[in-house]
Design a protein around this motif. Structure first.
Motif, mmCIF file in Angstrom:
data_model
loop_
_atom_site.group_PDB
_atom_site.id
_atom_site.type_symbol
_atom_site.label_atom_id
_atom_site.label_comp_id
_atom_site.label_asym_id
_atom_site.label_seq_id
_atom_site.Cartn_x
_atom_site.Cartn_y
_atom_site.Cartn_z
ATOM 1 N N SER A 110 -105.674 -34.909 74.203
ATOM 2 C CA SER A 110 -104.929 -33.773 73.657
ATOM 3 C C SER A 110 -104.511 -34.102 72.232
ATOM 4 O O SER A 110 -103.580 -34.885 72.008
ATOM 5 C CB SER A 110 -103.699 -33.484 74.532
ATOM 6 N N ASN A 214 -101.834 -25.080 75.750
ATOM 7 C CA ASN A 214 -102.864 -25.611 76.639
ATOM 8 C C ASN A 214 -103.800 -24.547 77.192
ATOM 9 O O ASN A 214 -104.832 -24.885 77.780
ATOM 10 C CB ASN A 214 -102.213 -26.360 77.799
ATOM 11 N N SER A 284 -96.921 -26.090 78.142
ATOM 12 C CA SER A 284 -97.110 -25.959 76.699
ATOM 13 C C SER A 284 -95.800 -25.836 75.930
ATOM 14 O O SER A 284 -95.676 -26.328 74.828
ATOM 15 C CB SER A 284 -97.968 -24.733 76.389
#
Length: 307
Positions: A110, A214, A284
């Motif tokens: 990520s 996300n 998120s």
């Protein structure tokens, strides 16, 4: 734990250089230069057990540069004090985030990064209208440009690698923000120890990108007819109104400060839980413009010095 050692390391550098030039007896020109650099790395054990259930890491790099040119001075036999200046700011931030769950059975990479470039010009002046009344006026213009990079890969470095999000720099339009922010204050001093004032000012808080989203369930925005999953949130602005009094009494043994205030926010920025406007929660925590917010109140402070 040996395969995923736990640590947190930070290194920060900050440097500044100020040069001052006195132009005559009442005017000063100043240059203020700043530079900052940050390196931050960590590994985290999210489950808190000796088993490799959930582990993440962050590899963050950041650097920023700013330059300000400022002129200050007095005029009209010191009845006018003024300051004006130009400001420039530029920075870069990047975080690489490996994530591993259940002994590596599920893993993610990520990453997110951004650039910011900002310009501003400002001026403010205090004018003593009469001996006991001073009018202060100021204004600031701000212009900012930001971009974003977002990469989310499931099962990285394996044949099953799946790219869930891949927005490179330039993949979505840059976010651009600009604002004029005025301020006005009227001050009346009936004596050397009492100050009555009223003030109006506008505040500006820049917008930005939700770089850690996300999924499209968090926030979506249509750009060129297509939905994008890393949209920007708008700036937050506030108009504030305040009136008050400050004074010293009994030779300074008693000081009193009281005021009333009212603040009117527009496009208030609020961080919300993942999936707040979508179907599922996915961690998120995006920033959204929550709408209007109004705050008002009265405050007072009294200090007594018996001796």
């Amino acid at each position: 734990l040996d395969a995923n050692p736990l640590y947190e390391r930070t290194r920060t550098e900050g440097h500044s250089l100020t040069a001052t030039w006195d132009v005559g007896a009442q005017t000063t020109i100043k240059s203020i230069t700043g530079f900052r650099r940050l390196r931050f790395d960590d590994n985290l054990d999210l489950d808190g057990s000796p088993l490799p259930v959930a582990a993440t890491g962050r590899r963050t790099r950041y650097h920023a540069f700013s330059q300000e040119l400022q002129v200050t001075g007095k005029a009209f036999e010191d009845r006018l004090n003024y300051v004006a200046g130009l400001y420039y700011f530029k920075d870069f931030a990047e975080t690489l985030g490996p994530q591993s769950f259940f002994g590596g059975a599920t893993a993610f990479e990520s990453d997110y990064a951004s650039h910011t470039e900002a310009y501003a010009a400002y001026a403010q002046a205090d004018l003593k209208i009469v001996d006991k009344v001073t009018l202060t006026g100021g204004i600031r213009y701000t212009h900012e440009r930001k971009d974003i990079r977002r990469l989310l890969i499931a099962q990285p470095n394996t044949p099953q690698a799946t790219t869930l999000i891949n927005v490179p720099f330039g993949g979505v339009p840059d976010a651009k923000f600009h604002d004029f922010s005025p301020a006005v204050t009227l001050k009346y001093e009936p004596t050397d120890h009492i100050n009555l004032y009223a003030r109006y000012a506008k505040g500006f808080k820049s917008g930005g990108f939700n770089g850690r989203v996300n999924s499209a369930a968090d926030v979506t925005q249509i750009v060129d007819g297509k939905p994008v999953i890393v949209p920007y949130f708008k700036p937050e602005t506030v108009w504030t109104y305040e009136a008050g009094a400050k004074g010293e009494f009994l030779g300074g043994a008693v000081t009193i400060s009281s005021d009333v205030f009212y603040s009117d926010y527009r496009d208030f920025q609020a961080r919300v839980g993942g999936g707040a406007i979508g179907a599922t929660a996915n961690g998120s925590f995006p920033v959204l413009n929550a709408g209007k917010l109004r705050i008002w109140g009265v405050e007072s402070e009294i200090a007594v010095h018996p001796t």
